[in-house]
Design a protein around this motif. Structure first.
Motif, PDB file in Angstrom:
ATOM      1  N   ILE A 264      28.833  71.258  37.762  1.00 29.69           N
ATOM      2  CA  ILE A 264      29.964  70.706  37.011  1.00 29.69           C
ATOM      3  C   ILE A 264      31.220  71.440  37.463  1.00 29.69           C
ATOM      4  N   GLU A 265      32.213  70.688  37.927  1.00 28.83           N
ATOM      5  CA  GLU A 265      33.429  71.304  38.458  1.00 28.83           C
ATOM      6  C   GLU A 265      34.651  70.658  37.822  1.00 28.83           C
ATOM      7  N   TYR A 266      35.539  71.491  37.307  1.00 29.84           N
ATOM      8  CA  TYR A 266      36.799  70.998  36.729  1.00 29.84           C
ATOM      9  C   TYR A 266      37.924  71.668  37.490  1.00 29.84           C
ATOM     10  N   ASN A 267      38.826  70.849  37.995  1.00 32.10           N
ATOM     11  CA  ASN A 267      39.792  71.353  38.948  1.00 32.10           C
ATOM     12  C   ASN A 267      41.194  70.838  38.619  1.00 32.10           C
ATOM     13  N   LEU A 268      42.156  71.740  38.580  1.00 36.96           N
ATOM     14  CA  LEU A 268      43.559  71.363  38.363  1.00 36.96           C
ATOM     15  C   LEU A 268      44.397  71.754  39.572  1.00 36.96           C
ATOM     16  N   GLN A 269      45.265  70.831  40.001  1.00 39.34           N
ATOM     17  CA  GLN A 269      46.251  71.141  41.053  1.00 39.34           C
ATOM     18  C   GLN A 269      47.602  70.741  40.500  1.00 39.34           C
ATOM     19  N   LEU A 270      48.401  71.734  40.142  1.00 42.93           N
ATOM     20  CA  LEU A 270      49.615  71.483  39.376  1.00 42.93           C
ATOM     21  C   LEU A 270      50.856  71.822  40.191  1.00 42.93           C
ATOM     22  N   GLU A 271      51.729  70.851  40.364  1.00 45.74           N
ATOM     23  CA  GLU A 271      52.977  71.169  41.065  1.00 45.74           C
ATOM     24  C   GLU A 271      53.927  71.950  40.160  1.00 45.74           C
TER      25      GLU A 271
ATOM     26  N   VAL B 250      35.964  61.913  38.243  1.00 41.57           N
ATOM     27  CA  VAL B 250      37.066  61.269  37.524  1.00 41.57           C
ATOM     28  C   VAL B 250      38.339  61.960  37.998  1.00 41.57           C
ATOM     29  N   LEU B 251      39.219  61.173  38.604  1.00 41.29           N
ATOM     30  CA  LEU B 251      40.426  61.727  39.216  1.00 41.29           C
ATOM     31  C   LEU B 251      41.642  61.128  38.518  1.00 41.29           C
ATOM     32  N   HIS B 252      42.426  61.983  37.885  1.00 39.44           N
ATOM     33  CA  HIS B 252      43.648  61.505  37.225  1.00 39.44           C
ATOM     34  C   HIS B 252      44.838  62.147  37.924  1.00 39.44           C
ATOM     35  N   ILE B 253      45.693  61.298  38.488  1.00 43.05           N
ATOM     36  CA  ILE B 253      46.915  61.797  39.116  1.00 43.05           C
ATOM     37  C   ILE B 253      48.060  61.437  38.184  1.00 43.05           C
ATOM     38  N   GLY B 254      48.648  62.440  37.558  1.00 46.01           N
ATOM     39  CA  GLY B 254      49.749  62.195  36.643  1.00 46.01           C
ATOM     40  C   GLY B 254      51.036  62.752  37.220  1.00 46.01           C
ATOM     41  N   THR B 255      52.134  62.303  36.645  1.00 47.24           N
ATOM     42  CA  THR B 255      53.403  62.907  37.040  1.00 47.24           C
ATOM     43  C   THR B 255      54.133  63.327  35.780  1.00 47.24           C
ATOM     44  N   THR B 260      56.916  65.038  39.609  1.00 48.86           N
ATOM     45  CA  THR B 260      56.152  66.254  39.849  1.00 48.86           C
ATOM     46  C   THR B 260      54.678  65.906  39.655  1.00 48.86           C
ATOM     47  N   LYS B 261      53.876  66.136  40.701  1.00 46.60           N
ATOM     48  CA  LYS B 261      52.497  65.662  40.715  1.00 46.60           C
ATOM     49  C   LYS B 261      51.576  66.673  40.041  1.00 46.60           C
ATOM     50  N   GLN B 262      50.679  66.159  39.190  1.00 46.66           N
ATOM     51  CA  GLN B 262      49.714  67.014  38.492  1.00 46.66           C
ATOM     52  C   GLN B 262      48.349  66.342  38.630  1.00 46.66           C
ATOM     53  N   VAL B 263      47.397  67.049  39.212  1.00 44.70           N
ATOM     54  CA  VAL B 263      46.093  66.462  39.497  1.00 44.70           C
ATOM     55  C   VAL B 263      45.014  67.081  38.612  1.00 44.70           C
ATOM     56  N   ILE B 264      44.286  66.240  37.881  1.00 42.61           N
ATOM     57  CA  ILE B 264      43.133  66.675  37.090  1.00 42.61           C
ATOM     58  C   ILE B 264      41.899  66.015  37.684  1.00 42.61           C
ATOM     59  N   GLU B 265      40.923  66.824  38.066  1.00 42.45           N
ATOM     60  CA  GLU B 265      39.726  66.292  38.726  1.00 42.45           C
ATOM     61  C   GLU B 265      38.478  66.845  38.036  1.00 42.45           C
ATOM     62  N   TYR B 266      37.566  65.952  37.685  1.00 43.84           N
ATOM     63  CA  TYR B 266      36.301  66.361  37.080  1.00 43.84           C
ATOM     64  C   TYR B 266      35.193  65.823  37.967  1.00 43.84           C
ATOM     65  N   ASN B 267      34.315  66.702  38.366  1.00 42.36           N
ATOM     66  CA  ASN B 267      33.381  66.342  39.426  1.00 42.36           C
ATOM     67  C   ASN B 267      31.971  66.808  39.067  1.00 42.36           C
ATOM     68  N   LEU B 268      31.007  65.912  39.198  1.00 45.34           N
ATOM     69  CA  LEU B 268      29.596  66.251  38.972  1.00 45.34           C
ATOM     70  C   LEU B 268      28.803  66.041  40.249  1.00 45.34           C
TER      71      LEU B 268
END
Lengths: 323, 323
Positions: A264-271, B250-255, B260-268
Motif C-alpha cells: 500500500i503506497e500513498y504519495n504526495l507531490q506538492l508544488e 487512484v490518481l488525483h491531480i488538483g490545482t 499550482t499542481k498538487q498530486v495525490i496518488e494511492y497505489n496498491l
C-alpha cells in the motif's frame, strides 16, 4: 454557507484564503492578525486585529488557526477554542497528546469543537498509516519525505555565521523505496532513507570550506545524513529556490498468508506545501462545523472524523459517484 | 474477542480465515457453506451448513459474507442482516444505491449494523477519491487498475467455443500515468488507459486465427482496448498464471492558486487480490461490531466509518503512535 475566519496570515493563512475561493459552500469573514491590519496585503479578504475576533462570535462558524507550532498554537488553540470551533495544524509530533488534552478540556467546557494537527503529516499521512496497519497488521510502515523544502533545516543553515540565505531540500532515497516495494528486507538507518541538499549564499569573505564542514557535521540536522552543499548567489537562490514544493510517501509492506506480499503506497507531490496544507485545513473546517452542529463537542483529530464529513456532497451522491 | 462467522467459502472466505489469524482480538466461530460441510477443506475452522447459521445468533458478533455480487449478495446480505451484523464486498457499482437501501431498511428494522461494498474498489479506492476530491475540489481523478487478473474478462474468454482455459490481465498504461503526474492535460479514451493481455489454452483442432479475432472484437470486454492474445499450453497456464495478483492506482491531480499542481496518488500492488480484499473486510468487521455496540444501526459504507474504528488500538495509542 460556512463562515470562516483566518487567524494569522503568513503563507498558510494566504493558502487558506485561496482554498476557500475553491469551495462554493464557504465564505471568508476575514483575516485576523497581530500586525496592523492596514499593513496586511490579503487577496481580497478584510483584515482585522486579533482583538476584534472575540467580538465576531456570532458571525463565524469556525476559525482556522494559521500560526506556528512552536509558540503560537500551543496557546492560541486552547484560547480561541473557548469561543469558537477551531482547526489547527499543530505538528510537533511528540507534543500532540498534551496539546490534544488541553484543547479537549476547553472545548468540552465551552461546547465547542476543535480538530487539531490537521495537514498532511500529521494528517493525511497519519490516516494512511492507520488504514494500512489496520488492514495489514503483519507488516511494516515507512514514511519518506520530499523532495521538498524543510523550513527547519533551511532555518538552521541561515543561523550559521557567514551565511546570508539558504534553502535545504530533503530528498527521499528512491532506490530504497523501490527495493522495499520489491520485497527486500532492509535494516534502514537514518542515512539510508533521505539525502539532504543545501543551497547556500555566503557573506562576502566567508570561508566556504569551514562553513561546508560546519553544515555536514551539524548534530540532529545534518550529521546523520549524506549532505550535499552548493554555494550559489542570492540571485540564483531567489530565482530557482524560493518555491515551497514538498511531498512524500507512506509505504506499508504487509504480508498475508505465507508471505504473500501486499503493498500500500500513498504519495504526495506538492508544488506548494502551504497551499496544500491549507486545502486540508479547509476540508476539515467543513467537518468541524458539522460535528459542532451535531453537538459533538471536544477535540478531534483526522483519525476520528468520518470521511464523508469532509465533503459538501450528500451521502446519496457520495455512494453513487465515488463507491 | 470479536466472534466472526464466514458465510461462503471460496477464495475470499479462505482469505478471511487467514486474515482473522493475523488479528489478536478476533476469533472464528466457523465457516457456513451451501456445500456438504464435510467436503469443505478449511484451514482449521469448523464448517457448518448455511442452515445452522441461524441457530448461532448468540455466538456470533458479525458475519462476513463472502458470496459473489452477481447472485449471492443481493439476497444474502439483506437476509442475514435480519439476524446478524454483516459485512459484504458487493461490487456492482451501479447497483450499490439499491443494495444499500435494501440492507439499510432491514438493519434499522432489526437493530443490526451492516457495512456494505467493502474491499479496495469499491472500498479503499472510494475513500481515496473522497479525500482527494474534498481536499482539492479543483482537479480530476483517474483510476487505473492492474496489473492484475480480471475474473470477469477471464470468464469471458473461457466461454468462447474452442477455448479450454484462459487468464486475462488488465494492464494500466504507465506512460499515461506519468504524463498525468507531470501535469499534461490529456483527453483519455478507454483505449488509452489500459491494455489487455490474454493467455489462452485452445481445444485440439480449434482455429487460433478465428478465436484471436473473436477475442479482440468482443464488445464491452475487448473491442475498446488494445488486446494481446497468447496461445499457450494448459501446463504453462497452470504454472505461470494461476496466482491472483491485482492492484491499481487512484490518481488525483488538483490545482490550487494559479494552476499550482498538487498530486495525490494511492497505489496498491497485491500479490493476492482475494487475501487483500479479505483483510479489508476483516478490519471493517471490527468497525461494524463497534458501531453495533454503540447502537448505530443501519447500513454503512467505508465513507461513513471513522478511521479509528478499524483499529484495535485505543484513541490515545493512535494519537501517540500514528499522528
Amino acid at each position: 454557507m460556512i463562515k470562516i475566519a483566518i487567524v494569522g496570515y503568513g503563507n498558510l493563512g494566504r493558502g487558506v484564503e485561496r482554498s476557500i475561493k475553491q469551495n462554493k459552500d464557504m465564505e471568508l469573514v476575514g483575516v485576523f492578525t497581530r500586525r496592523a491590519p492596514e499593513t496586511v496585503q490579503t487577496e481580497g479578504a478584510n483584515a482585522f486585529t486579533m482583538d476584534q475576533l472575540k467580538h465576531k462570535k456570532n458571525e463565524i462558524d469556525v476559525c482556522i488557526l494559521c500560526g506556528g507550532s512552536a509558540t503560537d498554537l500551543p496557546t492560541q488553540t486552547p484560547e480561541w477554542t473557548h469561543l469558537f470551533n477551531t482547526i489547527d495544524s499543530f505538528d510537533t509530533h511528540a507534543k500532540i497528546p498534551e496539546h490534544f488534552a488541553k484543547v479537549d478540556q476547553v472545548a468540552k467546557e465551552n461546547q465547542t469543537t476543535s480538530i487539531i494537527s490537521t495537514g498532511w503529516d500529521p494528517g493525511l499521512f497519519s490516516l494512511n498509516r492507520l488504514y494500512a496497519q489496520s488492514i495489514l497488521p503483519v507488516g511494516e510502515t515507512n514514511t519518506f519525505w520530499g523532495k521538498g523544502v524543510s523550513q527547519g533545516h533551511s532555518d538552521a543553515l541561515r543561523r550559521i555565521d557567514g551565511v546570508t540565505d539558504a534553502v535545504q531540500y530533503t530528498i527521499p532515497n528512491s532506490e530504497v523505496i523501490e527495493k522495499l516495494k520489491a520485497g527486500e528486507q532492509l535494516n534502514l538507518s537514518t542515512r539510508d532513507k533521505h539525502f539532504r541538499e543545501c543551497f547556500v549564499v555566503l557573506e562576502e569573505g566567508a570561508n566556504a570550506e569551514n562553513i561546508q564542514e560546519e553544515i555536514v557535521s551539524m548534530p540532529n540536522y545534518f550529521a546523520d545524513y549524506d549532505t550535499e552543499v552548493h554555494f550559489i548567489s542570492q540571485a540564483e537562490l531567489d530565482q530557482n529556490h524560493k518555491k515551497m514544493p514538498h511531498g512524500g510517501t507512506v509505504l506499508h509492506i504487509g504480508t498475508t498468508h505465507e508471505n504473500t506480499k501486499q503493498v500500500i503506497e500513498y504519495n504526495l507531490q506538492l508544488e506548494s506545501n502551504p497551499e496544500f496544507t491549507a486545502s486540508v485545513l479547509v476540508a476539515y473546517a467543513r467537518a468541524c462545523v458539522r460535528l459542532a452542529k451535531e453537538k459533538q463537542f471536544g477535540a478531534y483529530t483526522v483519525l476520528d472524523i468520518p470521511p464523508k464529513y469532509l465533503s459538501d456532497r450528500t451521502d446519496e451522491e457520495l455512494r453513487k459517484e465515488l463507491l
